[in-house]
Design an enzyme around this catalytic site. Structure first.
Site, PDB file in Angstrom:
ATOM      1  N   GLU A 193       0.865  -1.177   0.000  1.00 36.10           N
ATOM      2  CA  GLU A 193       0.000   0.000   0.000  1.00 36.10           C
ATOM      3  C   GLU A 193       0.901   1.226   0.000  1.00 36.10           C
ATOM      4  OE1 GLU A 193      -2.976   0.218   3.132  1.00 36.10           O
ATOM      5  OE2 GLU A 193      -2.740   2.389   3.254  1.00 36.10           O
ATOM      6  N   GLU A 198      -1.881  11.530   3.718  1.00 35.39           N
ATOM      7  CA  GLU A 198      -2.926  11.407   4.721  1.00 35.39           C
ATOM      8  C   GLU A 198      -2.841  12.641   5.616  1.00 35.39           C
ATOM      9  OE1 GLU A 198      -3.735   7.220   6.303  1.00 35.39           O
ATOM     10  OE2 GLU A 198      -1.620   7.117   5.720  1.00 35.39           O
TER      11      GLU A 198
END
Length: 354
Positions: A193, A198
């Site tokens: 991933e 974020e």
């Protein structure tokens, strides 16, 4: 909570740079969401078009534009984006249902708008593409938006960037990230991933942050290793450039992903780099697969999560319902490929290892 993952799961499952497993750590239970106001009280003003801003100039480094969405129409381009519909909380105990409705996903004034609202909503447990189907129905107290290029566009290596304006407040968790189109090396996180950006709790209490404006950092992360709970991760936080109140502005978040290296940027400023000696997949040996799991096709995702462990276990802690409704505004998303060396992209990348 321990999340039991199947190695045959499609790559739609988890994000969170400080989680030790896809289901997160069991450090403390999440607080119960207070009763939200009725949906009619949750109103977000229509956003103006994004102001002009500097763009990355790929021709100077050998990149060429291979795919993009400028969001110039009046509806989401379904030839480029699939809308996820699910209510399971992403394995992180997030509080939202993702829906395929204009209340949560809108294209307006040259922007993609992902909107999170307080609203009682019942929908499918798991997203479309889940191997055992969508499961039962789950009711959540918030709705939000998530779009992805799964089954429509995916890439091995390149430069991936988006110009975005992020929400503020304890409990907000927007993300721009990548997952593999196939679980070549097994379920999360053995097949990897890549978290391009974020942001959790912008503006909330932050003892480690510079200045007096509270949380003013975004982060990048890489997840790899074995299938959860044998997964591993690395992450790095970066103060958003531009000084005081910069978190209120649009910024360009990007990664350059090459065969031997991945670089993270904000506004074309390199803040973190990893090389292939620093990651691996537990499913194969480093000698035979030196670049695994980041040697396969990944697709892009954009979403706004409501609460969840990464958010609620950080900053002031817990969840503040008054921070919703909230929204992510996306000016554009662009994918560049390297003109010089074909698949590996190394010759176009920033000189992070020189």
């Amino acid at each position: 909570m321990t999340l039991k993952l199947k190695t045959s799961l499609p790559a739609v499952i988890c994000m969170g740079a400080i989680l030790t497993a896809c289901g997160g750590s069991a450090s403390k239970p999440l607080s119960t969401a207070p009763t939200p106001p009725p949906p009619q009280a949750a109103v977000l003003p229509v956003p103006s078009a994004a102001p002009e801003g500097d763009d990355f100039h790929p021709s100077n480094k050998g990149w060429f534009l291979a795919w993009s969405d400028e969001f110039l129409g009046d509806e989401l381009d379904r030839s480029k984006w699939e809308v996820e519909k699910s209510c399971w909380g992403g394995g992180n105990e997030e509080r939202q249902c993702y829906t395929d409705r204009p209340e949560n996903i809108e294209v307006i004034n040259g922007l993609l708008r992902l909107k999170a609202y307080p609203e009682t909503y019942t929908g499918p447990q798991y997203p479309q593409g889940w191997p055992d189907g969508s499961g039962g129905q789950i009711t959540q107290q918030y709705t939000s938006g998530k779009v992805r290029t799964r089954a429509l566009a995916d890439w091995t290596y390149g430069r991936f960037s988006a110009r975005m304006k992020l929400p503020k407040g304890q409990g907000t968790w927007p993300a721009f990230w990548m997952m593999p189109i196939d679980n070549v090396y097994g379920g999360w996180a053995a097949s990897g991933e890549i978290d391009i950006m974020e942001a959790v709790n912008l503006g909330a209490t932050c003892g480690e942050c510079s200045g007096s404006e509270g949380e003013n950092r975004t982060l990048g992360a890489l997840h790899y290793g074995g299938v959860s709970p044998q997964n591993k991760f690395q992450s790095s936080r970066n103060t958003i450039p531009g000084g005081e109140n910069s978190k209120d502005d649009y910024h360009v978040y990007a990664v350059e992903w090459g065969e031997d290296q991945i670089n993270w940027f904000v506004d074309d400023e390199l803040f973190w780099s990893l090389d292939s000696s620093e990651w691996e997949s537990g499913a194969v040996s480093k000698e035979t697969h030196p670049h695994a799991p980041f040697d396969q096709n990944f697709y892009l995702m954009l979403n706004l999560a409501v609460g969840g462990r990464l958010s609620e276990d950080n900053n002031a802690g817990g969840f503040v319902a008054n921070n919703f409704p909230a929204e992510v505004l996306v000016d554009w998303v662009r994918v560049y490929q390297c003109d010089y060396d074909g698949a590996s992209s190394q010759n176009c990348m920033a000189e992070a290892n020189q």
